[in-house]
Design a protein around this motif. Structure first.
Motif, PDB file in Angstrom:
ATOM      1  N   CYS A 100       0.816  -1.226   0.000  1.00  0.00           N
ATOM      2  CA  CYS A 100       0.000   0.000   0.000  1.00  0.00           C
ATOM      3  C   CYS A 100       0.850   1.276   0.000  1.00  0.00           C
ATOM      4  O   CYS A 100       0.457   2.281  -0.584  1.00  0.00           O
ATOM      5  CB  CYS A 100      -0.910   0.029   1.228  1.00  0.00           C
ATOM      6  N   HIS A 101       1.993   1.233   0.672  1.00  0.00           N
ATOM      7  CA  HIS A 101       2.825   2.434   0.838  1.00  0.00           C
ATOM      8  C   HIS A 101       3.894   2.480  -0.245  1.00  0.00           C
ATOM      9  O   HIS A 101       4.812   1.656  -0.254  1.00  0.00           O
ATOM     10  CB  HIS A 101       3.466   2.440   2.230  1.00  0.00           C
ATOM     11  N   GLN A 102       3.764   3.461  -1.122  1.00  0.00           N
ATOM     12  CA  GLN A 102       4.715   3.625  -2.209  1.00  0.00           C
ATOM     13  C   GLN A 102       5.834   4.587  -1.782  1.00  0.00           C
ATOM     14  O   GLN A 102       5.971   4.901  -0.604  1.00  0.00           O
ATOM     15  CB  GLN A 102       3.985   4.137  -3.454  1.00  0.00           C
ATOM     16  N   THR A 103       6.611   5.045  -2.730  1.00  0.00           N
ATOM     17  CA  THR A 103       7.739   5.921  -2.397  1.00  0.00           C
ATOM     18  C   THR A 103       7.322   7.376  -2.181  1.00  0.00           C
ATOM     19  O   THR A 103       8.144   8.211  -1.802  1.00  0.00           O
ATOM     20  CB  THR A 103       8.806   5.875  -3.507  1.00  0.00           C
ATOM     21  N   GLU A 104       6.056   7.689  -2.417  1.00  0.00           N
ATOM     22  CA  GLU A 104       5.545   9.028  -2.128  1.00  0.00           C
ATOM     23  C   GLU A 104       4.079   8.926  -1.713  1.00  0.00           C
ATOM     24  O   GLU A 104       3.437   7.892  -1.899  1.00  0.00           O
ATOM     25  CB  GLU A 104       5.708   9.963  -3.330  1.00  0.00           C
ATOM     26  N   ASN A 105       3.574  10.020  -1.133  1.00  0.00           N
ATOM     27  CA  ASN A 105       2.196  10.022  -0.655  1.00  0.00           C
ATOM     28  C   ASN A 105       1.203   9.841  -1.798  1.00  0.00           C
ATOM     29  O   ASN A 105       1.418  10.341  -2.909  1.00  0.00           O
ATOM     30  CB  ASN A 105       1.878  11.349   0.045  1.00  0.00           C
ATOM     31  N   ALA A 106       0.110   9.133  -1.501  1.00  0.00           N
ATOM     32  CA  ALA A 106      -0.996   9.071  -2.455  1.00  0.00           C
ATOM     33  C   ALA A 106      -1.573  10.474  -2.620  1.00  0.00           C
ATOM     34  O   ALA A 106      -1.523  11.288  -1.692  1.00  0.00           O
ATOM     35  CB  ALA A 106      -2.064   8.106  -1.946  1.00  0.00           C
ATOM     36  N   ARG A 107      -2.116  10.773  -3.765  1.00  0.00           N
ATOM     37  CA  ARG A 107      -2.577  12.135  -4.051  1.00  0.00           C
ATOM     38  C   ARG A 107      -3.988  12.413  -3.540  1.00  0.00           C
ATOM     39  O   ARG A 107      -4.469  13.533  -3.634  1.00  0.00           O
ATOM     40  CB  ARG A 107      -2.498  12.410  -5.554  1.00  0.00           C
ATOM     41  N   ILE A 108      -4.662  11.420  -3.012  1.00  0.00           N
ATOM     42  CA  ILE A 108      -6.007  11.635  -2.491  1.00  0.00           C
ATOM     43  C   ILE A 108      -5.954  11.902  -0.989  1.00  0.00           C
ATOM     44  O   ILE A 108      -5.034  11.453  -0.297  1.00  0.00           O
ATOM     45  CB  ILE A 108      -6.914  10.413  -2.783  1.00  0.00           C
ATOM     46  N   LEU A 109      -6.953  12.638  -0.485  1.00  0.00           N
ATOM     47  CA  LEU A 109      -7.009  12.981   0.932  1.00  0.00           C
ATOM     48  C   LEU A 109      -7.039  11.714   1.780  1.00  0.00           C
ATOM     49  O   LEU A 109      -7.839  10.812   1.537  1.00  0.00           O
ATOM     50  CB  LEU A 109      -8.252  13.831   1.215  1.00  0.00           C
ATOM     51  N   GLY A 111      -5.125   9.319   1.747  1.00  0.00           N
ATOM     52  CA  GLY A 111      -4.647   8.133   1.055  1.00  0.00           C
ATOM     53  C   GLY A 111      -3.387   7.614   1.732  1.00  0.00           C
ATOM     54  O   GLY A 111      -2.811   8.280   2.606  1.00  0.00           O
ATOM     55  N   PRO A 112      -2.926   6.425   1.351  1.00  0.00           N
ATOM     56  CA  PRO A 112      -1.735   5.860   1.993  1.00  0.00           C
ATOM     57  C   PRO A 112      -0.529   6.794   1.866  1.00  0.00           C
ATOM     58  O   PRO A 112      -0.199   7.237   0.770  1.00  0.00           O
ATOM     59  CB  PRO A 112      -1.502   4.558   1.226  1.00  0.00           C
ATOM     60  N   PRO A 113       0.097   7.105   2.998  1.00  0.00           N
ATOM     61  CA  PRO A 113       1.325   7.913   2.932  1.00  0.00           C
ATOM     62  C   PRO A 113       2.452   7.087   2.348  1.00  0.00           C
ATOM     63  O   PRO A 113       2.385   5.851   2.310  1.00  0.00           O
ATOM     64  CB  PRO A 113       1.588   8.279   4.384  1.00  0.00           C
ATOM     65  N   GLY A 114       3.512   7.764   1.897  1.00  0.00           N
ATOM     66  CA  GLY A 114       4.615   7.021   1.314  1.00  0.00           C
ATOM     67  C   GLY A 114       5.945   7.739   1.407  1.00  0.00           C
ATOM     68  O   GLY A 114       6.016   8.964   1.469  1.00  0.00           O
ATOM     69  N   ALA A 115       7.003   6.949   1.447  1.00  0.00           N
ATOM     70  CA  ALA A 115       8.384   7.436   1.435  1.00  0.00           C
ATOM     71  C   ALA A 115       9.256   6.240   1.088  1.00  0.00           C
ATOM     72  O   ALA A 115       8.818   5.090   1.201  1.00  0.00           O
ATOM     73  CB  ALA A 115       8.783   8.010   2.785  1.00  0.00           C
ATOM     74  N   ALA A 116      10.466   6.508   0.655  1.00  0.00           N
ATOM     75  CA  ALA A 116      11.380   5.416   0.330  1.00  0.00           C
ATOM     76  C   ALA A 116      11.611   4.549   1.565  1.00  0.00           C
ATOM     77  O   ALA A 116      11.774   5.056   2.674  1.00  0.00           O
ATOM     78  CB  ALA A 116      12.703   5.980  -0.174  1.00  0.00           C
ATOM     79  N   ASP A 117      11.587   3.229   1.370  1.00  0.00           N
ATOM     80  CA  ASP A 117      11.857   2.266   2.434  1.00  0.00           C
ATOM     81  C   ASP A 117      10.873   2.395   3.594  1.00  0.00           C
ATOM     82  O   ASP A 117      11.253   2.432   4.764  1.00  0.00           O
ATOM     83  CB  ASP A 117      13.294   2.420   2.932  1.00  0.00           C
ATOM     84  N   TRP A 118       9.584   2.468   3.259  1.00  0.00           N
ATOM     85  CA  TRP A 118       8.541   2.580   4.290  1.00  0.00           C
ATOM     86  C   TRP A 118       8.543   1.324   5.157  1.00  0.00           C
ATOM     87  O   TRP A 118       8.464   0.210   4.660  1.00  0.00           O
ATOM     88  CB  TRP A 118       7.176   2.742   3.622  1.00  0.00           C
ATOM     89  N   GLN A 119       8.644   1.497   6.453  1.00  0.00           N
ATOM     90  CA  GLN A 119       8.687   0.358   7.367  1.00  0.00           C
ATOM     91  C   GLN A 119       8.627   0.803   8.812  1.00  0.00           C
ATOM     92  O   GLN A 119       8.744   2.000   9.109  1.00  0.00           O
ATOM     93  CB  GLN A 119       9.991  -0.425   7.169  1.00  0.00           C
ATOM     94  N   LEU A 120       8.443  -0.149   9.706  1.00  0.00           N
ATOM     95  CA  LEU A 120       8.633   0.054  11.136  1.00  0.00           C
ATOM     96  C   LEU A 120      10.054  -0.364  11.470  1.00  0.00           C
ATOM     97  O   LEU A 120      10.693  -1.062  10.687  1.00  0.00           O
ATOM     98  CB  LEU A 120       7.660  -0.817  11.942  1.00  0.00           C
ATOM     99  N   PRO A 121      10.560   0.033  12.640  1.00  0.00           N
ATOM    100  CA  PRO A 121      11.834  -0.533  13.066  1.00  0.00           C
ATOM    101  C   PRO A 121      11.696  -2.061  13.167  1.00  0.00           C
ATOM    102  O   PRO A 121      10.621  -2.551  13.513  1.00  0.00           O
ATOM    103  CB  PRO A 121      12.074   0.094  14.441  1.00  0.00           C
ATOM    104  N   PRO A 122      12.735  -2.815  12.865  1.00  0.00           N
ATOM    105  CA  PRO A 122      12.630  -4.275  12.922  1.00  0.00           C
ATOM    106  C   PRO A 122      12.391  -4.789  14.336  1.00  0.00           C
ATOM    107  O   PRO A 122      12.652  -4.092  15.326  1.00  0.00           O
ATOM    108  CB  PRO A 122      13.976  -4.753  12.370  1.00  0.00           C
ATOM    109  N   ALA A 123      11.912  -6.028  14.419  1.00  0.00           N
ATOM    110  CA  ALA A 123      11.525  -6.617  15.707  1.00  0.00           C
ATOM    111  C   ALA A 123      12.682  -6.680  16.704  1.00  0.00           C
ATOM    112  O   ALA A 123      12.480  -6.534  17.909  1.00  0.00           O
ATOM    113  CB  ALA A 123      10.949  -8.009  15.473  1.00  0.00           C
ATOM    114  N   LYS A 124      13.920  -6.890  16.226  1.00  0.00           N
ATOM    115  CA  LYS A 124      15.068  -7.005  17.136  1.00  0.00           C
ATOM    116  C   LYS A 124      15.394  -5.688  17.820  1.00  0.00           C
ATOM    117  O   LYS A 124      15.902  -5.666  18.940  1.00  0.00           O
ATOM    118  CB  LYS A 124      16.290  -7.511  16.376  1.00  0.00           C
TER     119      LYS A 124
END
Length: 200
Positions: A100-109, A111-124
């Motif tokens: 769902c999360h691309q490298t940039e924000n979706a253009r609709i209000l 919509g899914p936000p986006g940035a390069a390497d979208w992720q949470l910090p890893p579990a470790k």
């Protein structure tokens, strides 16, 4: 002999005054050093409180959570579709973040936000601080076991990654942190340079 007594008295008095002046000078130097150390510590604490105002804003608390699911919205409610962190922080095998999360924000209000390497910090190294006091957040940020194995200096370039910078360009309908990105990085550097003091 009687003439020598005033001279001896005068010599003793002068010596006592010199000792007293030396003691006052030493005390003044210590007091000055102590005052400078106190002032430096206060500057460090103030700088971190400014840093914390950003780190505890909704944009940062999306992902810096103790649980396995990210949050969304300014009210930080659980992410829709029961999204989970996954071992690498990029989602579970069945639902990867980039679905769902691309490298940039979706253009609709909203919509899914986006940035390069979208992720949470890893579990470790989940870098979790939602719900922590300002002091505990500070200590977490300083602990390589909890901050992604980073030194204090390593935190500075991390704050310039596209994913972190996204917080200041989150797309329509989303609030931004209380400081500008430049001011945030400046206060982070000031905190580090003044000793990285932590509130109680």
């Amino acid at each position: 002999m009687t003439l020598l007594r005033p001279r001896r008295f005068l010599a003793c008095t002068c010596a006592s005054i010199l000792v007293l002046l030396a003691a006052i000078a030493q005390f003044s130097l210590r007091a000055s050093a102590g005052g400078q150390a106190f002032e430096k510590n206060e500057r460090s604490l103030q700088a971190f409180r400014a840093v914390a105002s950003v780190l505890t804003s909704p944009r940062c608390l999306y992902c810096h959570v103790p649980g396995e699911g990210p949050l969304q919205g300014d009210d930080s409610h659980p992410h829709a579709m029961n999204v989970k962190r996954g071992a690498d922080g990029k989602g579970s095998a069945a639902l990867r973040c980039f679905a769902c999360h691309q490298t940039e924000n979706a253009r609709i209000l909203h919509g899914p936000p986006g940035a390069a390497d979208w992720q949470l910090p890893p579990a470790k190294t989940p870098m979790a601080w939602k719900g922590l006091s300002t002091g505990d957040l500070c200590r977490t940020l300083k602990d390589p076991a909890k901050n992604g194995n980073r030194s204090l200096q390593d935190l500075i370039p991390h704050m310039d990654t596209s994913l972190v910078r996204w917080a200041w360009n989150p797309g329509a309908g989303r609030s931004v942190p209380p400081l500008s990105h430049d001011e945030f990085v400046s206060r982070l550097k000031e905190w580090i340079e003044t000793g990285a003091a932590c509130p109680e």
